[in-house]
Write a protein that holds these residues in place. Structure first.
Motif, PDB file in Angstrom:
ATOM      1  N   ASN A 214       0.542  -1.275   0.198  1.00 25.62           N
ATOM      2  CA  ASN A 214      -0.025  -0.358   0.484  1.00 25.62           C
ATOM      3  C   ASN A 214       0.548   1.443  -0.054  1.00 25.62           C
ATOM      4  O   ASN A 214       0.699   2.792   0.432  1.00 25.62           O
ATOM      5  CB  ASN A 214      -0.597  -0.090   0.916  1.00 25.62           C
ATOM      6  CG  ASN A 214      -0.012   0.354   2.981  1.00 25.62           C
ATOM      7  OD1 ASN A 214       1.003   0.366   2.703  1.00 25.62           O
ATOM      8  ND2 ASN A 214      -0.669   1.072   3.527  1.00 25.62           N
ATOM      9  N   ASN A 375      -2.930   4.962   4.695  1.00 28.84           N
ATOM     10  CA  ASN A 375      -1.833   5.035   4.427  1.00 28.84           C
ATOM     11  C   ASN A 375      -1.791   5.116   5.602  1.00 28.84           C
ATOM     12  O   ASN A 375      -1.546   5.900   6.269  1.00 28.84           O
ATOM     13  CB  ASN A 375      -0.350   5.616   3.674  1.00 28.84           C
ATOM     14  CG  ASN A 375      -0.483   5.469   2.273  1.00 28.84           C
ATOM     15  OD1 ASN A 375      -0.974   6.109   1.253  1.00 28.84           O
ATOM     16  ND2 ASN A 375       0.183   4.402   1.384  1.00 28.84           N
ATOM     17  N   THR A 382       4.823   5.744  -3.130  1.00 32.45           N
ATOM     18  CA  THR A 382       3.246   5.391  -3.080  1.00 32.45           C
ATOM     19  C   THR A 382       2.354   5.619  -2.602  1.00 32.45           C
ATOM     20  O   THR A 382       2.220   5.743  -1.093  1.00 32.45           O
ATOM     21  CB  THR A 382       3.621   3.359  -3.428  1.00 32.45           C
ATOM     22  OG1 THR A 382       4.352   3.017  -4.637  1.00 32.45           O
ATOM     23  CG2 THR A 382       1.927   3.141  -3.610  1.00 32.45           C
ATOM     24  N   SER A 384      -1.941   5.130  -0.993  1.00 33.03           N
ATOM     25  CA  SER A 384      -3.199   4.255  -0.920  1.00 33.03           C
ATOM     26  C   SER A 384      -4.353   5.528  -0.953  1.00 33.03           C
ATOM     27  O   SER A 384      -4.155   5.409   0.519  1.00 33.03           O
ATOM     28  CB  SER A 384      -2.995   3.345  -0.421  1.00 33.03           C
ATOM     29  OG  SER A 384      -1.913   2.440  -0.982  1.00 33.03           O
ATOM     30  N   ARG A 412      -4.388   2.621  -5.559  1.00 34.38           N
ATOM     31  CA  ARG A 412      -2.904   3.150  -5.546  1.00 34.38           C
ATOM     32  C   ARG A 412      -2.281   4.005  -6.396  1.00 34.38           C
ATOM     33  O   ARG A 412      -2.702   3.613  -7.903  1.00 34.38           O
ATOM     34  CB  ARG A 412      -2.348   1.670  -5.797  1.00 34.38           C
ATOM     35  CG  ARG A 412      -2.147   1.394  -4.250  1.00 34.38           C
ATOM     36  CD  ARG A 412      -1.187   0.280  -3.589  1.00 34.38           C
ATOM     37  NE  ARG A 412      -1.388  -1.035  -4.327  1.00 34.38           N
ATOM     38  CZ  ARG A 412      -2.346  -1.711  -4.278  1.00 34.38           C
ATOM     39  NH1 ARG A 412      -3.017  -2.046  -3.076  1.00 34.38           N
ATOM     40  NH2 ARG A 412      -2.246  -2.921  -4.883  1.00 34.38           N
ATOM     41  N   SER A 414       2.130   5.035  -8.069  1.00 32.09           N
ATOM     42  CA  SER A 414       3.371   5.325  -7.639  1.00 32.09           C
ATOM     43  C   SER A 414       3.700   6.407  -8.802  1.00 32.09           C
ATOM     44  O   SER A 414       3.724   6.039  -9.856  1.00 32.09           O
ATOM     45  CB  SER A 414       3.668   3.807  -8.614  1.00 32.09           C
ATOM     46  OG  SER A 414       3.254   2.950  -7.260  1.00 32.09           O
TER      47      SER A 414
END
Length: 944
Positions: A214, A375, A382, A384, A412, A414
């Motif tokens: 995550n 998070n 990254t 979430s 998600r 990144s």
């Protein structure tokens, strides 16, 4: 001009000369004398007409346009990156690097060995662990290797613990590969939250990810310490870019660190290839999988590099091996190492800081818009978030040509090296449209939270702090290239390796954005070009092999072996015969065969050859009947590794089938079958192919490779699947590689090879490969014993020369001949495989008569040098062979204490004077290097 005329080295005029030399009137006559009539398939290939090079480039461009290279923020171990032009041009697109072979002959491989040593040093520094290998196939495969290494470590100490724990933080593709491997080996898998799970004496290892799936950063130090007190090993799957800023696995106390080095300058390429890293503690230095580069000394005491601790590799340990890994990812490891060298530690930290800062800005902006962050702690790249309408958000993102990763109501995102401030503003705009709100947050540079920050220095060796201008970098890369012998300088006649032409047209599209920047988990409609190319290649390979279906997922030959056996075992389970666990393997088989069989949970039974090098039918039949209740498979190479078409191969297949087993055919020698016969026609059930052999993918100095499997219809439902992108058969449960189509981007090379040769050209390539081998046999049999031939005195596409008599009478080893060939400017054929004390020669179809004659002349001249030892002209322990190879430094500097001239040492043939390949080191002392193991860069003064 047809591409076949470019690909095949022998001209029409030379063809007549070779046919006359071997005393046949046509290629058809040669094939009829070489291949048993019942094995020749009367049906011609139906691949289609050959395309010209220009036609192909237009064709593949149109296919590429069907791909949509959206901005990818999917992550999951695959991140967009910037390949520095100096690396793209001078390594990735340079045949001086990509046509090299695995550096078994160290003296003519010092350039790439140094580069791979740089790679190992980089990984050792970043992971904080004392030893690293020279790369593995992908991160997911590395996860499976961690499990088996830890398991073997515990078993070796008498501990029978059998549970491997995978934390929830680990990527789903890695979990799938590990679980597939564990099932075959009888290892129990548990999953969950590492911080909540109850561990006991039955657990032997744990795998966690950092950053987590995550995006959360975690300091596992205390948890790892707690696991150590229970005797449990821990591995961390780490992000290589984050390690420039984040506390390393070694500093946390981990026993192993794995991960992908893809984001160090290697294009995504729809999932590969890229180099996985694997670092561990000294406890595992003799069981670490893959190849290790080490420092040793040469004959004159000069530092020299070579592959270290080879006795732990699968081709030597065979059924005792704990890994079947053969091909690594040398070319991609070299690119990653050069990326670190070019940028240096400061610039790498700047790149990582920018990625982290942009991700932090996005996180704060999205919470500012009222979205819920998932998070729990600080992040690196990254984040979430939870959304209430993922379908709407996906639509908005794709309308703006960007991809996120969606899983239910979780999204998600990144951030990567290619992400700019403008790109991030576009992402924020998508969420503003999604929420109907405006964010007030702006960009500021952010440091990693001090709880997770790295305090130790990185990449302090001068090699990472010197070559930061393009001029310096270009010269450094070129200087290493010049130390190595590649196909740009000489034929590489390695038996069972098929070092053929890797045509420029085949490789050109790999650098095109259409193909280089597509994420493997991108929506199908954005990768239609890839799917069209890959599915066409699957069909073509199935047709060529005489089978029903193909999987491109295995990303090496050894993985293809493993996948083929896995499919057989799944099929047998489905019909109530999952108990079958016996695998019969001929004694001449590739070392990976028994290693792969053991990893597939099988017990290996070896069947010897007869005096003519053929499978001993009586012994095979006896063993098959003895084990008929438990016989799973036979693994057989065809033509045999002895270089002949065994007439009994159909009977061999029938014996196995009559006793309940399946026939796995190793495709290492497929270059002698294409268009003439096929595994399916012969009677096999599955075969793997080496696209990096028969189908023209370059070896890259030790990888990449592709090892697809082709199967009969009854096995097709069990071809490998994938947890994120559906592939394979409708009954498939197993996963082989991290990416759905393995090393998808280099499949373009084999696709081009097939399309430009067409049906007729593919058969011609096989015919000329057999022609060239028989020409060499005819020329050399007057000077050496050719160990095995078929009933008509012919060989297939390779031949074996016996040097054992010279060892017993003169002390001349086959290794001496291999090293002496370097003085002639040639790469040695395969040494001591499949028979110790021999050379196995495979010229391929791509070499011209002049180059083949150069090899023949060198071997005849070396026979003359052996005769001089026989006559007493030179001592047995002081002669041109025992002292080979010879360097210019040795000849020019200091005294010359040999009983032969400098000219004989350096210019044994007159023709060499016009194109001498200079060797940089004398013969390397392998034993010294293994006794004094050094697997990272020496101080700079050692290179002076």
């Amino acid at each position: 001009m047809k591409f076949a005329q470019r690909h095949i080295g022998i001209s029409p005029k030379e063809l007549n000369e070779l046919l006359e030399e071997i005393k046949v009137t046509s290629l058809n006559e040669l094939i009829s004398e070489t291949v048993p009539a019942k094995l020749i398939n009367p049906k011609l290939l139906q691949i289609g007409e050959a395309m010209t090079e220009q036609e192909y480039l237009g064709h593949i461009k149109e296919i590429g346009k069907k791909n949509k290279p959206f901005k990818s923020y999917i992550g999951m171990g695959y991140n967009d990156t910037v390949t520095p032009s100096v690396i793209l041009r001078n390594i990735f697109e340079n045949p001086g690097w990509y046509t090299q072979y695995t550096p078994y002959q160290a003296e003519i491989s010092q350039g790439r060995l140094e580069s791979l040593l740089n790679y190992q040093t980089m990984i050792i520094d970043l992971t904080g662990l004392p030893i690293a290998n020279a790369s593995l196939l992908d991160e997911s495969t590395a996860g499976g290797e961690v499990m088996t290494m830890f398991h073997a470590g515990k078993n070796k100490s008498g501990n029978d613990s059998n549970i491997f724990f995978i934390d929830d933080s680990v990527f789903p593709q890695t979990k799938a590969v590990i679980k597939s491997k564990a099932e075959l080996l009888g290892i129990e898998i548990e999953e969950g939250d590492v911080f909540k799970h109850a561990f006991n004496e039955n657990h032997f290892g744990v795998l966690v990810q950092n950053p987590r799936l995550n995006g959360d950063l975690v300091d596992y130090t205390h948890k790892i310490s707690e696991l150590k007190t229970k005797g449990i090993y821990t591995a961390v799957a780490a992000d290589i870019m984050s390690l420039t800023l984040v506390k390393s696995p070694g500093e946390m106390g981990a026993d192993c660190a794995i991960g992908s080095s893809q984001r160090f300058g290697v294009p995504i390429g729809f999932g590969g290839p890229y180099a996985a890293f694997f670092a561990t503690t000294d406890e595992f230095k003799r069981s670490i999988p893959g190849r290790i580069i080490g420092v040793s000394k040469d004959r004159r005491g000069k530092n020299a590099m070579r592959m270290a601790l080879q006795t732990r590799e699968q081709h030597i340990r065979r059924e005792k091996a704990t890994s079947n890994i053969c091909t690594a990812q040398a070319l991609l490891a070299n690119m990653a190492a050069m990326y670190a060298i070019y940028h240096g530690p400061n610039n790498l930290r700047e790149i990582a800081t920018k990625i982290h800062s942009l991700a932090s800005w996005l996180k704060h902006s999205l919470t500012d818009l009222g979205l819920e962050s998932l998070n729990a702690s600080a992040i690196f790249d990254t984040l979430s978030i939870k959304v209430n309408d993922s379908k709407k958000l996906r639509s908005l993102a794709e309308k703006n040509e960007m991809n996120f990763y969606f899983e239910g109501d979780t999204v998600r995102i990144s951030i990567n090296e290619n992400t700019s401030i403008q790109n991030l503003q576009q992402i924020i705009h998508v969420f503003e449209e999604f929420t109907g709100k405006k964010s007030t947050k702006g960009y500021t540079e952010v440091k990693i939270d001090s709880l997770f920050a790295r305090e130790s220095a990185i990449l302090t060796h001068p090699i990472f702090n010197t070559h930061h201008s393009e001029t310096k970098m270009m010269r450094y890369i070129k200087g290493l290239e010049d130390k190595d012998l590649s196909l740009t300088k000489s034929m590489i006649p390695l038996g069972s390796c098929t070092m053929k032409l890797n045509a420029a047209t085949e490789l050109m599209p790999l650098s095109w954005e259409y193909f280089s920047s597509i994420h493997p988990f991108a929506p199908r409609e954005q990768a239609e070009g890839y799917y069209e190319m890959l599915h066409t290649l699957e069909k073509d390979l199935a047709h060529i092999t005489g089978f029903a279906a193909t999987s491109l997922q295995p990303n090496s030959g050894a993985q293809g072996e493993y996948a083929g056996l896995m499919v057989i075992r799944d099929y047998q389970k489905s019909i109530g015969q999952g108990h079958r666990n016996i695998c019969i393997i001929p004694s001449s088989a590739h070392g990976t065969n028994p290693a792969s069989a053991v990893l597939a949970g099988l017990q290996v039974i070896v069947s010897p050859s007869d005096e003519n090098g053929n499978i001993n039918l009586d012994d095979l039949k006896a063993k098959a009947e003895e084990h008929k209740d438990n016989l799973c498979a036979l693994m057989v190479t065809y033509p045999s590794t002895h270089g002949i078409f065994e007439e009994s191969i159909m009977e061999v297949c029938k014996i196995i089938h009559d006793n309940g087993g399946q026939v796995y055919m190793d495709g290492a020698n497929m270059n002698a079958q294409v268009g003439i016969t096929s595994p399916g026609f012969i009677g096999a059930d599955v075969c793997h192919l080496n696209l990096h052999k028969t189908f023209a993918i370059p070896h890259g100095g030790g990888g990449p490779g592709v090892g697809p499997i082709c199967v009969a219809s009854h096995l097709a439902p069990y071809l490998p699947t994938h947890p994120i992108v559906k592939t394979g058969g409708d009954k498939a449960t197993q996963t082989i590689s991290g990416a759905p189509y393995g090393s998808a981007s280099i499949c373009l090379i084999s696709y081009a090879y097939i399309k430009m040769l067409g049906s007729e050209g593919l058969r011609q390539a096989t015919e000329y490969a057999i022609l060239n081998a028989n020409y060499i046999k005819t020329k050399l049999e007057k000077h050496y014993e050719i160990l095995y031939t078929g009933e008509n005195g012919r060989v297939a596409h390779e031949l074996i020369i016996d040097f054992r008599p010279f060892k017993h009478t003169l002390g001349v080893e086959v290794e001496d001949v291999a090293k002496r060939l370097m003085d002639y400017g040639l790469h040695a054929p395969t040494v001591s495989f499949p028979v110790a004390g021999t050379l196995m020669i495979e010229p391929t179809e791509s070499e011209d008569k002049k180059e083949i004659d150069r090899l023949i002349d060198a071997l005849i001249a070396i026979r003359g040098e052996i005769a001089e030892i026989e006559k007493g002209t030179y001592p047995k322990d002081n002669n041109p062979l025992k002292n080979a190879p010879h360097t210019a430094e040795e000849a020019l500097c200091g005294e010359w204490n040999f009983p032969y001239s400098r000219e004989k040492a350096l210019y044994p043939l007159e023709s060499i004077k016009n194109s001498k390949f200079w060797i940089s080191v004398s013969r390397v002392d392998n034993s010294y290097g293994d006794r004094n193991l050094v697997c990272s860069c020496l101080p700079m003064e050692n290179y002076m």
